[in-house]
Design an enzyme around this catalytic site. Structure first.
Site, mmCIF file in Angstrom:
data_model
loop_
_atom_site.group_PDB
_atom_site.id
_atom_site.type_symbol
_atom_site.label_atom_id
_atom_site.label_comp_id
_atom_site.label_asym_id
_atom_site.label_seq_id
_atom_site.Cartn_x
_atom_site.Cartn_y
_atom_site.Cartn_z
ATOM 1 N N ASP A 96 -23.501 -25.139 51.976
ATOM 2 C CA ASP A 96 -22.199 -26.391 51.706
ATOM 3 C C ASP A 96 -21.300 -25.833 51.577
ATOM 4 O OD1 ASP A 96 -23.898 -28.967 51.793
ATOM 5 O OD2 ASP A 96 -24.022 -28.769 49.737
ATOM 6 N N GLU A 97 -21.712 -24.575 51.537
ATOM 7 C CA GLU A 97 -20.652 -22.721 51.181
ATOM 8 C C GLU A 97 -20.170 -21.729 52.372
ATOM 9 O OE1 GLU A 97 -20.787 -21.424 46.974
ATOM 10 O OE2 GLU A 97 -21.631 -23.576 46.091
ATOM 11 N N GLY A 98 -21.186 -22.391 53.330
ATOM 12 C CA GLY A 98 -20.681 -21.328 54.380
ATOM 13 C C GLY A 98 -21.731 -20.627 54.667
ATOM 14 N N ARG A 121 -25.450 -14.559 51.173
ATOM 15 C CA ARG A 121 -25.953 -15.024 50.786
ATOM 16 C C ARG A 121 -27.445 -14.669 50.446
ATOM 17 N NH1 ARG A 121 -24.030 -19.948 46.630
ATOM 18 N NH2 ARG A 121 -22.717 -19.932 48.543
ATOM 19 N N ALA A 130 -25.353 -23.679 49.106
ATOM 20 C CA ALA A 130 -25.029 -21.879 50.377
ATOM 21 C C ALA A 130 -24.715 -23.014 50.958
ATOM 22 C CB ALA A 130 -26.500 -21.292 50.074
#
Length: 327
Positions: A265-267, A221, A263
């Site tokens: 934590d969410e891959g 991201r 980010a």
């Protein structure tokens, strides 16, 4: 450089006689497999200067083969293991970059291979002027195209007829050898263009990062600030005498670090990689601790552990004056 040219070139007897031994030794020292053009370029330099191939480009171009080439000359015999990844690693060289040719010391000009993945072949050859900026210039897919690019650029600047003649003579030899071995001399090739389409972010060094993104768009991201905004923020933190402005910029950076944690934590591991490299490229030692919070973790999450090790070693020794680790 898995796709050196449209045709798969045939191996010839111009390759180094002890190549298998050299491959093994370089793999042990640098934990890297060098592309075929690395050895073929050495053979080309041997033809130019049989006694000292590493200096074959010195008189005409002011360039010297270094880095893993020093394995071939025996200069790294007896070097401690911890020093291999620091050997000819310049101030702004990210872990993805490996220097193989050094040049102008006034500007810190050097040339090297750039790998997105540590165990993969290089994606291109780039140059950097370490005493000028962090930015890298892509100059070819292999060392033959890289040198051809450098010669072409030099011919535009040099007015001396004798120097021009020497450069043109070398370029003729280079082109002949590259054609014989079927290496592309283009600065930008289909393989480089294909890689450019995969780049998640150019980053401040402009060579870009490539991290895998799955069908669910997980993997990367973007930062919530532009490059210009980030540089302004970092400059305020390091240079501003206004405490209020300094504190505000520090809070903004802390917010970015929090976003990176989310980010991760969410891959979306690429965000931490991008921010860490941008802080590294900014160049201030003030951010070294923050970089160490970001980059080793990002590389580990991406399965690029070798790069995590390199960035830690580099930051510990970033200010060293002697770039060669050879005795």
């Amino acid at each position: 450089m898995a796709e050196v040219s449209s045709k798969r070139r045939k191996r010839t007897k111009t390759d180094i006689g002890c190549q298998s031994s050299a491959i093994k030794k370089i793999k042990e020292m640098f934990d890297a497999v060098m592309p075929e053009d690395f050895y073929d370029f050495w053979a080309f330099c041997e033809e130019l200067n049989p006694k000292n191939p590493e200096d074959a480009l010195m008189d005409t171009m002011g360039l010297q083969l270094v880095g893993p080439y020093d394995v071939l000359t025996g200069k790294l015999d007896g070097l401690s293991e911890s020093s291999y990844h620091l050997h000819w690693r310049y101030y702004y060289d990210p872990p993805e970059f490996m220097t193989v040719i050094r040049g102008n010391e006034d500007q810190g000009f050097h040339i090297g291979y750039y790998r997105d993945e540590p165990q993969a072949l290089p994606v291109f050859v780039a140059s950097n002027k370490a005493k000028v900026s962090c930015e890298m210039s892509v100059i070819g897919e292999n060392l033959f195209s890289a040198l051809n690019t450098c010669i072409t650029e030099n011919l535009k600047k040099i007015k001396d007829k004798s120097q021009q003649s020497s450069l043109k003579k070398m370029q003729t030899s280079l082109i002949t050898k590259a054609k014989e071995l079927q290496y592309s001399l283009a600065t930008t090739t289909p393989a480089i263009k294909a890689r450019n389409k995969k780049v998640n972010s150019k980053t401040l060094h402009k060579a870009g990062i490539v991290v895998p993104v799955n069908a669910m768009d997980v993997g990367y991201r973007p930062l919530t600030v532009t490059d210009a905004e980030l540089k302004k923020m970092l400059k305020t933190i390091t240079e501003s005498e206004n405490k209020s402005a300094k504190d505000k910029a520090s809070d903004e950076l802390q917010e970015l670090l929090t976003f990176v944690q989310f980010a991760n934590d969410e891959g979306d591991y690429g965000m931490g990689l991008e921010l860490g490299l941008d802080l590294f490229c900014f160049g201030s030692k003030q951010f070294h601790n923050t970089i160490l919070q970001l980059l080793p973790l990002a590389y580990q999450l991406l399965g690029r552990e070798k790069y995590a090790k390199i960035i830690q070693e580099h930051l510990e020794n970033r200010d060293r004056e002697k770039l060669s680790e050879a005795s």
